[in-house]
Design a protein around this motif. Structure first.
Motif, mmCIF file in Angstrom:
data_model
loop_
_atom_site.group_PDB
_atom_site.id
_atom_site.type_symbol
_atom_site.label_atom_id
_atom_site.label_comp_id
_atom_site.label_asym_id
_atom_site.label_seq_id
_atom_site.Cartn_x
_atom_site.Cartn_y
_atom_site.Cartn_z
ATOM 1 N N MET A 142 -17.297 -3.203 -22.236
ATOM 2 C CA MET A 142 -17.598 -2.132 -21.295
ATOM 3 C C MET A 142 -17.306 -0.788 -21.957
ATOM 4 O O MET A 142 -16.532 -0.695 -22.917
ATOM 5 N N GLU A 155 -18.938 -6.484 -14.760
ATOM 6 C CA GLU A 155 -19.211 -5.580 -15.880
ATOM 7 C C GLU A 155 -17.967 -5.269 -16.698
ATOM 8 O O GLU A 155 -18.069 -4.939 -17.882
ATOM 9 N N CYS A 165 -17.807 -7.307 -19.842
ATOM 10 C CA CYS A 165 -19.041 -7.270 -20.629
ATOM 11 C C CYS A 165 -18.801 -7.824 -22.032
ATOM 12 O O CYS A 165 -17.841 -7.438 -22.713
ATOM 13 N N CYS A 177 -22.100 -9.257 -17.005
ATOM 14 C CA CYS A 177 -22.762 -8.144 -16.315
ATOM 15 C C CYS A 177 -23.697 -8.661 -15.228
ATOM 16 O O CYS A 177 -23.743 -8.103 -14.126
ATOM 17 N N SER A 200 -21.935 -0.504 -19.473
ATOM 18 C CA SER A 200 -21.845 -1.865 -20.005
ATOM 19 C C SER A 200 -23.250 -2.264 -20.429
ATOM 20 O O SER A 200 -24.213 -1.536 -20.178
#
Length: 346
Positions: free
Chosen positions: A111, A104, A107, A99, A92
């Motif tokens: 990701m 994450e 993201c 994050c 990520s």
């Protein structure tokens, strides 16, 4: 390095043996010799093209447990010989708000999925139906002592996919939780919700899995094919966790929620679902979705499962049976997760 794997050559085509290239171990990388890889319904959706075009050939698999055989010069969290896991993401941006908050999986830049994604070097990520994988150490989990490696593999997707919403929506003592579907995700939801202390009810189409559900930790079980179920349980639950990857009558299930209750979808059907807004506003109910969890939460889940003796119910198969396993998953003929023995890749 060239490694052996099973890949889908094109959408809807059977998986077949192949070899793929893994990148060399960089300063922050970990080389893992894979021992077990779980088969997730997401794998089947991906290789069948249910979720749109994919960068074929694709090696599926994001429920990975294996042994570290090499670490990069900057790696301190993992060492050679460690038993580790890799879940649904291998990268990520590390900088966006999600994050930084440990989410994450959400993201903002997107990701990097463990397979069928674009890795940091521009190559396509390939998953766990293989003998080895190289992963950024920040996305590698420690598998605690006491967890059976084969039973631990599905925790990296099915486990965290259900643990994350159960934790976020406070499943615990005094809370009434319903789990819709008793498959790969559902059976993990039952085990985890029970361990968290919630009162757990399984809602499944028929009564054929009732004995299993009670053995896994459910307090109650009802067949959704019986219309009386929805009358009897109307307004009953604080949380309904829908684990099925098929269309359901959302309005009927929303009607099972108490005031301020939440229906959380973790199953990912190929077709859109519809909802009547009156099902929500009539009792201040919420309809939400949840997708896996961040790295820290996934490690918390693994530690929780080790503490409570929780693993997936698995059927370990040789790699050559993967296509048959896909057919059996689609026919709901597995209790409750297939896991590939990577040693059988040759």
């Amino acid at each position: 390095m060239r490694v052996r794997a099973y890949a889908a050559p094109a959408a809807g085509q059977p998986l077949a043996p192949t070899t793929i290239e893994r990148r060399e171990v960089g300063p922050n990388d970990v080389l893992i010799e894979i021992r077990y890889a779980g088969i997730c319904h997401s794998d089947i959706h991906t290789v069948n093209g249910d979720w749109g075009p994919q960068p074929f050939p694709v090696v599926p698999g994001h429920e990975i447990v294996g042994t570290v055989t090499e670490v990069g010069s900057s790696v301190t969290r993992h060492g050679v010989g460690d038993l580790v896991g890799v879940g649904c993401m291998v990268g990520s941006c590390g900088e966006c708000a999600s994050c930084r908050n440990g989410d994450e999986q959400y993201c903002r830049e997107g990701m990097v999925p463990t397979y069928a994604g674009t890795d940091r070097d521009g190559t396509t990520t390939q998953g766990g139906y293989s003998t080895h994988v190289v992963v950024d150490a920040d996305y590698v989990l420690a598998v605690p002592d006491g967890l059976d490696p084969a039973a631990a593999a599905p925790l990296l997707c099915a486990g965290i996919t259900t643990y994350a919403p159960l934790r976020r929506w406070d499943a615990g003592p005094g809370r009434k939780v319903a789990v819709v579907g008793l498959g790969g995700l559902g059976h993990m939801a039952v085990k985890i919700a029970h361990a968290l202390g919630a009162e757990v009810t399984v809602l499944s189409q028929s009564l054929k899995k009732q004995e299993d559900a009670l053995r896994l930790g459910a307090d109650h079980y009802h067949a959704t094919s019986d219309p009386a179920t929805f009358e009897q349980l109307a307004g009953h639950f604080d949380l309904v966790l829908n684990t099925v990857s098929a269309g359901i009558d959302l309005d009927a299930y929303l009607g099972l929620l108490a005031v301020d209750g939440t229906l959380v979808n973790v199953g990912a059907p190929a077709e859109p679902l519809s909802v009547n807004v009156m099902s929500l506003i009539g009792a201040r109910r919420s309809f939400a979705g949840s997708m896996i969890g961040g790295i820290a939460l996934t490690q918390e889940m693994l530690d929780f499962c080790a503490e409570h003796g929780i693993g997936a119910e698995v059927e370990v198969i040789p790699a050559e049976q993967v296509n048959e396993a896909y057919e059996r998953v689609l026919a709901s003929d597995v209790r409750y997760r297939f896991v590939i023995d990577a040693a059988t890749l040759g």
